[in-house]
Design a protein around this motif. Structure first.
Motif, mmCIF file in Angstrom:
data_model
loop_
_atom_site.group_PDB
_atom_site.id
_atom_site.type_symbol
_atom_site.label_atom_id
_atom_site.label_comp_id
_atom_site.label_asym_id
_atom_site.label_seq_id
_atom_site.Cartn_x
_atom_site.Cartn_y
_atom_site.Cartn_z
ATOM 1 N N THR A 75 -20.122 89.336 78.744
ATOM 2 C CA THR A 75 -19.378 89.905 77.625
ATOM 3 C C THR A 75 -18.646 91.170 78.043
ATOM 4 O O THR A 75 -17.501 91.398 77.643
ATOM 5 C CB THR A 75 -20.319 90.208 76.445
ATOM 6 N N SER A 76 -19.278 91.987 78.864
ATOM 7 C CA SER A 76 -18.606 93.207 79.324
ATOM 8 C C SER A 76 -17.422 92.875 80.225
ATOM 9 O O SER A 76 -16.420 93.597 80.244
ATOM 10 C CB SER A 76 -19.592 94.126 80.053
ATOM 11 N N ALA A 77 -17.499 91.755 80.972
ATOM 12 C CA ALA A 77 -16.362 91.318 81.776
ATOM 13 C C ALA A 77 -15.198 90.944 80.870
ATOM 14 O O ALA A 77 -14.023 91.233 81.181
ATOM 15 C CB ALA A 77 -16.753 90.127 82.649
ATOM 16 N N TYR A 78 -15.502 90.329 79.749
ATOM 17 C CA TYR A 78 -14.450 90.002 78.779
ATOM 18 C C TYR A 78 -13.873 91.275 78.163
ATOM 19 O O TYR A 78 -12.653 91.416 78.028
ATOM 20 C CB TYR A 78 -14.997 89.096 77.668
ATOM 21 N N ILE A 79 -14.723 92.213 77.810
ATOM 22 C CA ILE A 79 -14.256 93.462 77.194
ATOM 23 C C ILE A 79 -13.347 94.225 78.156
ATOM 24 O O ILE A 79 -12.310 94.770 77.758
ATOM 25 C CB ILE A 79 -15.451 94.337 76.780
ATOM 26 N N GLY A 108 -9.385 101.689 77.492
ATOM 27 C CA GLY A 108 -9.215 101.760 76.041
ATOM 28 C C GLY A 108 -9.504 100.449 75.336
ATOM 29 O O GLY A 108 -8.942 100.174 74.266
ATOM 30 N N ASN A 109 -10.385 99.641 75.909
ATOM 31 C CA ASN A 109 -10.683 98.317 75.360
ATOM 32 C C ASN A 109 -11.899 98.289 74.450
ATOM 33 O O ASN A 109 -12.312 97.212 74.017
ATOM 34 C CB ASN A 109 -10.896 97.316 76.494
ATOM 35 N N VAL A 110 -12.496 99.439 74.186
ATOM 36 C CA VAL A 110 -13.678 99.490 73.329
ATOM 37 C C VAL A 110 -13.244 99.714 71.888
ATOM 38 O O VAL A 110 -12.531 100.670 71.579
ATOM 39 C CB VAL A 110 -14.646 100.607 73.776
ATOM 40 N N VAL A 111 -13.657 98.813 70.997
ATOM 41 C CA VAL A 111 -13.306 98.898 69.580
ATOM 42 C C VAL A 111 -14.399 99.667 68.847
ATOM 43 O O VAL A 111 -15.578 99.285 68.923
ATOM 44 C CB VAL A 111 -13.161 97.484 68.972
ATOM 45 N N PRO A 112 -14.057 100.762 68.136
ATOM 46 C CA PRO A 112 -15.091 101.533 67.430
ATOM 47 C C PRO A 112 -15.613 100.775 66.220
ATOM 48 O O PRO A 112 -14.956 99.843 65.729
ATOM 49 C CB PRO A 112 -14.341 102.790 66.995
#
Length: 274
Positions: free
Chosen positions: A176-180, A259-263
Motif C-alpha cells: 500500500t505504501s508503494a501505491y501511495i 505530497g501524496n499523503v491525504v490528511p
C-alpha cells in the motif's frame, strides 16, 4: 455505489481467473497462459469499470508507466525476498537439497502468480484503499486496508493468525505504501509479483500458507518457526516482518516528500475553513 460496483467487478474477475488457473494447475504451459490472460483481463476490467463509474482518466492504471513500474517492482521484490531468505538460511531456518523433481513448475507459476497478484492489487489497492482513503485520509486507510489484506490470508490452507498479522503489517504496509508513493498500481503489482514468485518458483517455500507445489529448488524450512515462518512460510518470519516495516517506512517517506499523503477529512476541512 461506485465502490460496490468496482469491488464486485474485481471479485468477479478474480474468481474467473482463479478458476482458470486452478483448472490448469497440473499443466505448465496452459497455467502460464491462463494466468497471464487472467492478469490482463483484471487490469482491463479495472480500467473499464473505474472509467465508467468515476468518469475520469484512470491514471493509476495508465499504460505509459506500466513497463517501468513492473520491472522496477519485480526486481525489488526478487531482491527483497532473496535478502529475507538469505537471512533465514544464515540463522538455520532454510535448507536447499538441490533441484526439485519438477523445475519446469517455475514456468507455470509465472501465470499463477501474475493472476493472483494483479487481482489482489486491484481489489486491495485499486478499489479498497483508494475509496477508504477518500473518507478517512491516508493513514487510517492504510491501516484498514492492510488489516483486510492480512485477514483474507486466513482462508489459506496452512493459515495462522500470526502469519495473517505479518502479511497485514509487512505485506499490506509495503504494497500500500508503494501505491501511495507512486499513485500507480504498477509498482506494487511488480513488487508483489517479484516477492511471491521468488518465494514459490525460485526458493520453493510456502506463500502465505497456501500449499503450493515446489518450483525450481528442492528445499525445506527448518528449526524455530519465528526464524523460518513454519508451515505458513517465510512471510510469518521475523525477517519478513522487519524487512516489510523498513520498506514501508521508506515508501511512506517518499510519499510524504512527494505530497501524496491525504490528511484526514476533519483536518482537511479545518484547513479549508482557515
Amino acid at each position: 455505489m461506485r465502490f460496490v460496483i468496482q469491488l464486485v467487478a474485481a471479485v468477479a474477475v478474480a474468481f474467473l481467473a482463479g478458476q482458470a488457473v486452478t483448472a490448469t494447475q497440473d499443466t505448465v504451459w496452459p497455467q502460464l497462459a491462463a494466468g497471464v490472460a487472467g492478469a490482463v483481463l483484471a487490469m482491463l476490467a479495472y480500467y473499464w469499470v473505474v472509467r465508467l463509474t468515476e468518469k475520469r482518466e484512470v491514471t493509476e492504471a495508465a499504460a505509459g508507466p506500466a513497463a517501468g513500474g513492473l520491472v522496477r517492482g519485480t526486481l525489488l521484490g526478487l531482491a527483497l525476498f532473496a535478502g529475507v531468505i538469505g537471512n533465514i538460511a544464515v540463522n538455520g531456518g532454510y535448507r536447499v537439497h538441490g533441484l526439485s523433481d519438477e523445475p519446469l513448475a517455475a514456468v507455470g507459476l509465472i501465470g499463477f502468480m501474475a493472476a493472483a497478484v494483479v487481482t489482489e492489487e486491484v481489489m486491495f489497492r485499486g478499489v479498497l484503499f483508494r475509496h477508504v482513503e477518500k473518507l478517512t485520509g491516508t493513514w487510517l486507510a492504510l491501516a484498514l486496508s492492510a488489516l483486510a489484506f492480512g485477514a483474507v490470508h486466513l482462508l489459506n490452507e496452512n493459515a495462522s493468525l500470526w502469519g495473517a498479522l505479518c502479511v497485514a503489517i509487512a505485506g499490506g504496509g509495503m504494497l500500500t505504501s508503494a501505491y501511495i508513493a507512486t499513485r500507480s498500481l504498477w509498482l506494487p503489482i511488480g513488487l508483489h509479483f517479484g516477492w511471491n514468485y521468488a518465494q514459490s518458483a525460485i526458493f520453493s517455500t510456502e506463500v502465505s500458507g497456501n500449499g503450493l507445489k515446489p518450483g525450481l529448488l528442492d528445499s525445506e524450512l527448518t528449526g524455530d518457526r519465528w526464524i523460518s515462518g513454519g508451515t505458513f512460510g517465510p512471510e510469518a518470519s521475523l525477517s519478513t516482518l522487519m524487512a516489510g516495516v523498513i520498506v514501508t517506512a521508506v515508501f511512506l517517506w517518499l510519499a510524504h516528500r512527494r505530497g501524496n499523503v491525504v490528511p484526514p477529512r476533519h483536518r482537511a476541512a479545518s484547513t479549508l475553513v482557515r
